[in-house]
Design an enzyme around this catalytic site. Structure first.
Site, PDB file in Angstrom:
ATOM      1  N   GLU A 122      39.914  34.124  37.488  1.00 59.32           N
ATOM      2  CA  GLU A 122      40.896  33.896  38.550  1.00 59.32           C
ATOM      3  C   GLU A 122      40.788  32.478  39.128  1.00 59.32           C
ATOM      4  O   GLU A 122      40.824  32.268  40.343  1.00 59.32           O
ATOM      5  CB  GLU A 122      40.760  34.958  39.645  1.00 59.32           C
ATOM      6  CG  GLU A 122      40.965  36.377  39.139  1.00 59.32           C
ATOM      7  CD  GLU A 122      41.043  37.425  40.251  1.00 59.32           C
ATOM      8  OE1 GLU A 122      40.707  37.089  41.408  1.00 59.32           O
ATOM      9  OE2 GLU A 122      41.444  38.570  39.957  1.00 59.32           O
ATOM     10  N   GLU A 269      40.699  43.694  34.468  1.00 59.38           N
ATOM     11  CA  GLU A 269      40.132  44.456  35.586  1.00 59.38           C
ATOM     12  C   GLU A 269      41.203  45.364  36.170  1.00 59.38           C
ATOM     13  O   GLU A 269      42.332  44.931  36.400  1.00 59.38           O
ATOM     14  CB  GLU A 269      39.620  43.528  36.699  1.00 59.38           C
ATOM     15  CG  GLU A 269      38.433  42.675  36.342  1.00 59.38           C
ATOM     16  CD  GLU A 269      37.989  41.774  37.501  1.00 59.38           C
ATOM     17  OE1 GLU A 269      38.394  42.046  38.663  1.00 59.38           O
ATOM     18  OE2 GLU A 269      37.266  40.807  37.264  1.00 59.38           O
TER      19      GLU A 269
END
Length: 504
Positions: A122, A269
């Site tokens: 991220e 995820e």
């Protein structure tokens, strides 16, 4: 006339009636292994748990040498990661990248089945200053794999937060935050040219939390929705029954907005916390975590795909294997795990028909109960319906019978809702009752009151299909389950009359 009567009847009823898979083949479920655990199991214990649960895909947040050695000769497919704090060095030096690959990949294959490398995590949203180095880091890592003749076996990508997608609903209007176009365009070109995939973190839990009630909980949890509650993309007329699919399709459309239409997606995820702060995170519960992850696993392994790409696998890594008690932030940060550090399951997933993954699934026991804070009048109306037109045997709720106590509408409605749900073989939509019921994995049986669907004290399952009374059940007995209010009886009578006329 018959059509009008049918419409009236439905109004009163409580229960309203060229991308390819990443890596090819069927979708898979993997598990992330975080290490912020005060009593972290040894690599040997971790691998033993993975084997016992039939888990064949794992993602590490680094490239821990001892764990990579423990995973050797197991066949388990491993995704290793370049931590964010190493991204700058690798993104600025081909030699540093080659050294990283040599130590953390080449030294372990083929004994350890490393199949992908996640470079950072991220970055665009957590380390934006390093964003310009993402593509060079990917390129340098990939070049080292090419030199070792491992580029076909091991794919390279970088996980993104779904928050980089703007206007995510309807999905057809989604696009990436254009501030990052100078990074996203060359990144997507890299993924396309190397046959890799977009790594995306998808968290319906946060989407639900931040929606201020706009997103229904059932929509976030993959629970079955009646057609009139499905979200419809007005541009494509595609129907969305869950947040997960909508976010994945939003990513597909966002890539299309940049003229990339053949890059598959792997969800790196996704999950749901089993505990949170009681005031600010009321939906972080064991039941919701179990429901989300069980439904997610079934959804992925069924190769359902998404409305935009039906049948195209969306392989997914669950966040995460263990509860990480050392994590900071909201209470829920510590409770995303499927297991405690000692290997005991936080809850038993219910995955009948989903293959051999997660061997602790044995029961597929689910129950229908009243929602907390449900309106009492709505509960009474639904209870009347279940014990009347729903043809549930509510005699155990009569005074002197095993389920009479506690004598309140919440307790009695819970019994009746569950009896109907079990009688209908847990069919989609049979645990709704106009929004006052919900599915749980916690057996609501108490004392001598054994609920339908429960294995009871002696281990003999109560067969919910035997609970329907004969067709001669009188609606007159509804008053025996009435608790000060509720105008549902008249509606029940009207439904009965309509049915009579319609049949005639």
């Amino acid at each position: 006339m018959a059509l009008l009567l049918l419409l009236l009847l439905m109004h009163f009823l409580v229960l309203p009636l060229s991308v390819s898979a990443a890596g090819g083949g069927d979708a898979y479920i993997g598990v992330n292994i975080g290490t912020d655990v005060s009593e972290m199991p040894s690599p040997k214990e971790i691998v033993a748990l993975l084997k016992a649960q039939g888990i064949q895909h794992v993602r590490l947040y680094d490239a821990d040498q001892s764990l990579l050695l423990a995973l050797a000769n197991t066949g388990i497919r491993v995704a290793v990661s370049v931590p964010n704090d190493q991204l700058l060095g690798i993104g600025q030096s081909n030699a540093t990248a080659a050294k990283w690959v040599s130590r953390n990949v080449i030294a372990h294959v083929p004994a350890t089945n490393i199949t992908s490398i996640a470079v950072g995590s991220e970055i665009l949203t957590t380390l934006p200053n390093a964003a310009p180095l993402i593509v060079s880091a990917l390129t340098f890592i990939h070049s080292a794999l090419v030199a070792a003749n491992l580029d076909q076996q091991i794919k390279v990508s970088t996980p993104h937060s779904s928050s980089i997608i703007l206007d995510s609903f309807p999905p057809s209007q989604a696009f990436f935050n254009r501030t990052w176009n100078p990074v996203m365009v060359p990144l997507l070109k890299f993924l396309q040219s190397t046959g890799s995939y977009l790594m995306l973190n998808v968290y319906p839990y946060y989407d639900y939390q931040q929606s201020n009630g706009v997103i229904p909980l059932d929509y976030a949890l993959f629970r079955p929705l009646p057609p009139n509650k499905e979200a419809v993309d007005p541009n494509t007329l595609l129907h969305y029954t869950n947040v997960f699919d909508a976010v994945v399709d939003a990513a597909y459309f966002a890539m299309s907005d940049l003229n990339f239409t053949n890059i598959p997606i792997v969800v790196t995820e996704s999950g749901w916390p089993s505990k949170g702060d009681s005031s600010s995170e009321p939906d972080a519960t064991v039941d919701n975590a179990n429901t989300y992850n069980s439904n997610l696993i079934r959804h992925v392994l069924n190769n359902t795909g998404t409305p935009k790409h039906p049948g195209i696998a969306v392989s997914t890594y669950i966040y995460e294997l263990y509860n990480e008690d050392l994590r900071t932030g909201p209470t829920s940060e510590k409770y995303w795990g499927l297991f405690y550090a000692n290997g005991e399951p936080v809850y038993t997933l219910h995955l009948t028909g989903a293959g051999t993954i997660f061997a602790n699934d044995t029961t597929n026991q689910t129950f229908c109960v009243t929602k907390s804070n449900a309106d009492a009048k709505m509960l009474q109306a639904a209870l009347d319906w279940a014990c009347g037109p729903g043809k549930v045997d509510c005699s155990p709720l009569l005074q002197g019978q095993p389920c009479y106590e506690p004598d309140n509408v919440v307790s009695h409605a819970t019994y009746a809702f569950n009896a109907y749900y079990q009688k209908m073989a847990k069919s989609p939509g049979t645990c709704d009752f106009k929004g006052v019921a919900t599915i749980t994995t916690t057996d609501p049986s108490h004392g001598s009151c054994i609920f339908p669907g429960s294995f009871g004290k002696k281990g003999s399952k109560i067969n919910g299909t035997l609970l329907a009374p004969s067709n001669s059940t009188s609606s007159g007995c509804l008053s025996q389950y009435h608790y000060n209010g509720g105008s549902f009886t008249s509606s029940v009578i009207l439904v009965a009359l309509l049915l009579n006329v319609f049949v005639m």
